[in-house]
Enzyme design. Structure first.
Site, short mmCIF file in Angstrom:
data_model
loop_
_atom_site.label_atom_id
_atom_site.label_comp_id
_atom_site.label_asym_id
_atom_site.label_seq_id
_atom_site.Cartn_x
_atom_site.Cartn_y
_atom_site.Cartn_z
N ARG A 29 14.28 -24.18 18.25
CA ARG A 29 15.30 -23.49 17.48
C ARG A 29 16.51 -24.38 17.24
O ARG A 29 17.42 -23.99 16.50
CB ARG A 29 15.74 -22.26 18.25
CG ARG A 29 15.54 -20.95 17.49
CD ARG A 29 15.93 -19.85 18.42
NE ARG A 29 15.96 -18.54 17.86
CZ ARG A 29 14.97 -17.66 17.91
NH1 ARG A 29 13.81 -17.98 18.41
NH2 ARG A 29 15.15 -16.44 17.46
N ARG A 86 16.54 -1.45 15.37
CA ARG A 86 16.35 -0.46 16.42
C ARG A 86 17.72 -0.05 16.94
O ARG A 86 18.71 -0.72 16.67
CB ARG A 86 15.53 -1.05 17.58
CG ARG A 86 14.15 -1.54 17.19
CD ARG A 86 13.45 -2.06 18.42
NE ARG A 86 14.25 -3.06 19.12
CZ ARG A 86 14.09 -4.37 18.97
NH1 ARG A 86 13.19 -4.84 18.14
NH2 ARG A 86 14.84 -5.21 19.65
N ARG A 135 22.55 -13.43 14.77
CA ARG A 135 21.30 -14.21 14.81
C ARG A 135 21.05 -14.93 13.49
O ARG A 135 20.64 -16.08 13.47
CB ARG A 135 20.11 -13.26 15.05
CG ARG A 135 19.98 -12.86 16.48
CD ARG A 135 18.69 -12.07 16.70
NE ARG A 135 18.89 -11.27 17.89
CZ ARG A 135 18.96 -9.94 17.89
NH1 ARG A 135 18.79 -9.26 16.79
NH2 ARG A 135 19.20 -9.31 19.01
N ARG A 150 15.11 -2.29 9.47
CA ARG A 150 14.24 -1.96 10.59
C ARG A 150 14.97 -2.00 11.94
O ARG A 150 14.34 -1.97 12.99
CB ARG A 150 13.02 -2.88 10.60
CG ARG A 150 13.33 -4.29 11.04
CD ARG A 150 12.06 -5.10 11.21
NE ARG A 150 12.31 -6.26 12.01
CZ ARG A 150 11.69 -7.43 11.86
NH1 ARG A 150 10.77 -7.57 10.94
NH2 ARG A 150 11.96 -8.44 12.65
N LYS A 208 7.40 -13.52 9.86
CA LYS A 208 6.75 -14.54 10.67
C LYS A 208 5.74 -13.97 11.68
O LYS A 208 4.66 -14.52 11.86
CB LYS A 208 7.86 -15.28 11.42
CG LYS A 208 7.58 -16.66 11.84
CD LYS A 208 8.89 -17.40 12.13
CE LYS A 208 9.93 -16.56 12.84
NZ LYS A 208 10.18 -16.90 14.23
P1 AMP Z 1 12.86 -14.05 18.52
O1 AMP Z 1 11.90 -12.96 18.90
O2 AMP Z 1 12.20 -15.37 18.30
O3 AMP Z 1 13.74 -13.67 17.37
O4 AMP Z 1 13.81 -14.26 19.77
C1 AMP Z 1 14.64 -13.20 20.26
C2 AMP Z 1 15.82 -13.79 21.01
O5 AMP Z 1 15.35 -14.58 22.13
C3 AMP Z 1 16.69 -14.74 20.21
O6 AMP Z 1 17.66 -14.04 19.45
C4 AMP Z 1 17.31 -15.60 21.31
O7 AMP Z 1 18.35 -14.92 21.97
C5 AMP Z 1 16.16 -15.74 22.30
N1 AMP Z 1 15.32 -16.93 22.01
C6 AMP Z 1 14.00 -16.94 21.60
N2 AMP Z 1 13.55 -18.19 21.45
C7 AMP Z 1 14.59 -19.01 21.75
C8 AMP Z 1 14.77 -20.43 21.76
N3 AMP Z 1 13.78 -21.27 21.40
N4 AMP Z 1 15.98 -20.91 22.12
C9 AMP Z 1 16.99 -20.10 22.49
N5 AMP Z 1 16.89 -18.76 22.49
C10 AMP Z 1 15.71 -18.21 22.12
#
Ligand code: AMP
Length: 193
Positions: free
Chosen positions: A92, A133, A144, A131, A16
């Site tokens: 989300r 880290r 996740r 990948r 993405k």
């Molecule tokens: P991402 O880079 O989009 O995978 O986001 C990394 C982390 O940020 C996620 O695993 C969540 O813990 C938090 N996060 C990002 N966007 C949201 C959202 N819209 N709602 C809740 N948590 C979020």
């Protein structure tokens, strides 16, 4: 060019991020990644940043009300109003989708399209573990991906019901996937004219 308001859905490991950069270049919207915004908050070391960090490290979700506030504020900024937006990582949950719809409506606008970048969970898991880290534990990655199924996958149905969804096959080369996304957005742009 039309000012577009887009959402992109896809599991972690769906490619993405790369595709968002290319969509931004071709169609001009501002890329708003809530993950990037939260990581920036973590980097500032504020109390909010520390709370967000603990949630993110565990692979959990930041509460809806917090995210809705952050995004609503970002959507009202001049650059987004002028150029439109490509939302990545938000909404989300269905509750976030409702809040997004309300925020756009109260600004006198609406969402044009939700792109669903589809990569099977087995493939996404493999890519993420490859990948990973040092600070990204296997447990958090699996958490996740599991949360994506329970919280985010119902969004696909939410957008579909509102005739806003186009699903794009995320397997193949970066270029192949981009051409599919480009065609989906162009189709929407034509309908807007
Ligand atoms: P991402 O880079 O989009 O995978 O986001 C990394 C982390 O940020 C996620 O695993 C969540 O813990 C938090 N996060 C990002 N966007 C949201 C959202 N819209 N709602 C809740 N948590 C979020």
């Amino acid at each position: 060019m039309a000012t577009l308001r887009l959402v992109i859905l896809g599991r972690q490991g769906s490619g993405k991020g790369t595709q968002c950069a290319r969509l931004m270049e071709s169609f001009g919207p501002v890329h708003v990644s809530t993950g990037d915004m939260l990581r920036a908050a973590v980097a500032t070391g504020t109390e909010f940043g520390r709370q967000a960090e603990a949630i993110m490290d565990a692979g959990e979700l930041v509460p809806d009300e917090v995210m809705n506030g952050i995004v609503a504020e970002r959507l009202s900024a001049d650059d987004v109003v002028e150029r439109g937006v490509l939302l990545d990582g938000y909404p989300r949950t269905p509750a976030q989708a409702e809040a997004l719809q309300e925020a756009l409506e109260s600004a006198g606008t609406h969402l044009d399209l939700a792109l669903n970048l589809e990569v099977p969970i087995e493939e996404a898991t493999r890519r993420m573990l490859d990948r990973a880290r040092a600070d990204d534990t296997e447990e958090a990655i699996l958490r996740r991906l599991a949360l994506y199924e329970t919280e985010t996958a119902p969004l696909v149905a939410w957008f579909e019901k509102r005739s806003l969804l186009i699903t794009v096959d995320g397997l193949g080369s970066e270029d192949e996937v981009f051409q599919r996304l480009r065609r989906a957005v162009e189709h929407t742009v034509r309908d807007l004219r």
